[in-house]
Design a protein around this motif. Structure first.
Motif, PDB file in Angstrom:
ATOM      1  N   SER A   1       0.810  -1.219   0.000  1.00 14.81           N
ATOM      2  CA  SER A   1       0.000   0.000   0.000  1.00 14.81           C
ATOM      3  C   SER A   1       0.842   1.267   0.000  1.00 14.81           C
ATOM      4  CB  SER A   1      -0.944   0.013   1.216  1.00 14.81           C
ATOM      5  OG  SER A   1      -0.195   0.129   2.412  1.00 14.81           O
ATOM      6  N   ARG A   2       2.154   1.124   0.152  1.00 19.36           N
ATOM      7  CA  ARG A   2       3.011   2.320   0.186  1.00 19.36           C
ATOM      8  C   ARG A   2       3.034   3.000  -1.171  1.00 19.36           C
ATOM      9  NH1 ARG A   2       7.361   1.155   2.995  1.00 19.36           N
ATOM     10  NH2 ARG A   2       6.922  -0.992   3.484  1.00 19.36           N
ATOM     11  N   ARG A   3       3.187   4.309  -1.116  1.00 27.80           N
ATOM     12  CA  ARG A   3       3.274   5.090  -2.345  1.00 27.80           C
ATOM     13  C   ARG A   3       4.706   5.017  -2.869  1.00 27.80           C
ATOM     14  NH1 ARG A   3       0.132   7.830   1.394  1.00 27.80           N
ATOM     15  NH2 ARG A   3      -2.029   7.995   0.766  1.00 27.80           N
ATOM     16  N   VAL A   4       4.808   4.887  -4.169  1.00 21.12           N
ATOM     17  CA  VAL A   4       6.123   4.818  -4.789  1.00 21.12           C
ATOM     18  C   VAL A   4       6.205   5.925  -5.833  1.00 21.12           C
ATOM     19  CG1 VAL A   4       7.723   3.391  -6.100  1.00 21.12           C
ATOM     20  CG2 VAL A   4       6.224   2.329  -4.411  1.00 21.12           C
ATOM     21  N   GLY A   5       7.197   6.760  -5.689  1.00 24.34           N
ATOM     22  CA  GLY A   5       7.448   7.832  -6.657  1.00 24.34           C
ATOM     23  C   GLY A   5       8.903   7.762  -7.037  1.00 24.34           C
ATOM     24  N   PHE A   6       9.647   8.815  -6.682  1.00 22.04           N
ATOM     25  CA  PHE A   6      11.089   8.794  -6.926  1.00 22.04           C
ATOM     26  C   PHE A   6      11.775   7.828  -5.964  1.00 22.04           C
ATOM     27  CE2 PHE A   6       9.985  12.946  -8.726  1.00 22.04           C
ATOM     28  CZ  PHE A   6      10.518  12.775  -9.994  1.00 22.04           C
ATOM     29  N   SER A   7      11.111   7.566  -4.860  1.00 24.23           N
ATOM     30  CA  SER A   7      11.633   6.586  -3.902  1.00 24.23           C
ATOM     31  C   SER A   7      10.447   5.916  -3.225  1.00 24.23           C
ATOM     32  CB  SER A   7      12.536   7.259  -2.864  1.00 24.23           C
ATOM     33  OG  SER A   7      11.782   8.172  -2.091  1.00 24.23           O
TER      34      SER A   7
ATOM     35  N   SER B   1      17.187   2.101   1.517  1.00 29.40           N
ATOM     36  CA  SER B   1      17.890   3.297   1.056  1.00 29.40           C
ATOM     37  C   SER B   1      19.403   3.147   1.177  1.00 29.40           C
ATOM     38  CB  SER B   1      17.418   4.528   1.823  1.00 29.40           C
ATOM     39  OG  SER B   1      17.808   4.454   3.178  1.00 29.40           O
ATOM     40  N   ALA B   2      19.867   2.271   2.058  1.00 31.03           N
ATOM     41  CA  ALA B   2      21.303   2.074   2.258  1.00 31.03           C
ATOM     42  C   ALA B   2      21.957   1.399   1.053  1.00 31.03           C
ATOM     43  CB  ALA B   2      21.562   1.255   3.515  1.00 31.03           C
ATOM     44  N   GLY B   3      21.212   0.639   0.335  1.00 26.89           N
ATOM     45  CA  GLY B   3      21.779  -0.073  -0.820  1.00 26.89           C
ATOM     46  C   GLY B   3      20.712  -0.928  -1.442  1.00 26.89           C
ATOM     47  N   LYS B   4      19.969  -0.341  -2.342  1.00 29.78           N
ATOM     48  CA  LYS B   4      18.792  -0.987  -2.900  1.00 29.78           C
ATOM     49  C   LYS B   4      19.063  -2.388  -3.430  1.00 29.78           C
ATOM     50  CE  LYS B   4      14.786   0.791  -5.181  1.00 29.78           C
ATOM     51  NZ  LYS B   4      14.237   1.798  -6.031  1.00 29.78           N
ATOM     52  N   ASP B   5      20.205  -2.582  -4.069  1.00 28.52           N
ATOM     53  CA  ASP B   5      20.484  -3.871  -4.684  1.00 28.52           C
ATOM     54  C   ASP B   5      21.442  -4.731  -3.873  1.00 28.52           C
ATOM     55  OD1 ASP B   5      18.841  -3.220  -6.849  1.00 28.52           O
ATOM     56  OD2 ASP B   5      20.460  -2.068  -7.767  1.00 28.52           O
ATOM     57  N   ASP B   6      21.813  -4.279  -2.688  1.00 28.00           N
ATOM     58  CA  ASP B   6      22.762  -5.018  -1.852  1.00 28.00           C
ATOM     59  C   ASP B   6      22.010  -6.085  -1.058  1.00 28.00           C
ATOM     60  OD1 ASP B   6      24.657  -5.977  -0.113  1.00 28.00           O
ATOM     61  OD2 ASP B   6      25.334  -4.015   0.563  1.00 28.00           O
ATOM     62  N   PRO B   7      22.270  -7.371  -1.302  1.00 26.21           N
ATOM     63  CA  PRO B   7      21.556  -8.447  -0.604  1.00 26.21           C
ATOM     64  C   PRO B   7      21.738  -8.396   0.915  1.00 26.21           C
ATOM     65  CG  PRO B   7      23.035  -9.355  -2.270  1.00 26.21           C
ATOM     66  CD  PRO B   7      23.226  -7.873  -2.264  1.00 26.21           C
ATOM     67  N   GLN B   8      22.800  -7.749   1.399  1.00 19.49           N
ATOM     68  CA  GLN B   8      22.997  -7.660   2.848  1.00 19.49           C
ATOM     69  C   GLN B   8      21.974  -6.743   3.502  1.00 19.49           C
ATOM     70  OE1 GLN B   8      27.069  -6.559   3.455  1.00 19.49           O
ATOM     71  NE2 GLN B   8      27.776  -8.657   3.271  1.00 19.49           N
ATOM     72  N   ASN B   9      21.285  -5.933   2.717  1.00 23.60           N
ATOM     73  CA  ASN B   9      20.293  -5.014   3.260  1.00 23.60           C
ATOM     74  C   ASN B   9      18.885  -5.584   3.231  1.00 23.60           C
ATOM     75  OD1 ASN B   9      22.061  -2.933   3.946  1.00 23.60           O
ATOM     76  ND2 ASN B   9      22.127  -2.235   1.836  1.00 23.60           N
TER      77      ASN B   9
END
Length: 116
Positions: free
Chosen positions: A38-44, A86-94
């Motif tokens: 349900s969160r809004r998604v825009g630039f982030s 936000s720390a690393g969108k594609d980092d699996p550790q996040n």
């Protein structure tokens, strides 16, 4: 599980090694994952809207101080989620997999230590 065994098929290891959470923790995680779309998604990616949390709580008849606690827990989980994203969108550790029992416990402890 019994049906698989009767058919001579193995029970998936992920099922046998699934994380075990306290019932209350499992409820909050389930609510969080149901509310996340349900969160809004825009630039982030934005936070879960209050309206969605409120509607979910009304559906489950969560009122008064229980609602306050429910909202705090969802907001704490959401904050942790957004921080990791936000720390690393594609980092699996996040990311924390629903199959990672230790990771889920650590996430709940992190949320709890922040007063959730």
């Amino acid at each position: 599980m019994e049906r698989l065994e009767k058919k001579g098929r193995e029970v998936p290891a992920d099922y046998l090694n699934r994380p075990e959470l306290e019932p209350e923790g499992a409820f909050y995680f389930d609510a969080f994952f149901r509310l996340s779309p349900s969160r809004r998604v825009g630039f982030s990616e934005g936070p879960i809207p209050f309206e969605a949390i409120d509607a979910f709580a009304r559906r489950w008849r969560i009122w008064g101080s229980e609602f306050d606690r429910f909202e705090r827990m969802i907001r704490a989980l959401d904050s942790e989620h957004l921080t990791k994203r936000s720390a690393g969108k594609d980092d699996p550790q996040n990311l924390t997999s629903m199959k990672d029992a230790a990771g889920l416990r650590a996430l709940l402890q992190s949320v709890g230590s922040k007063g959730g």
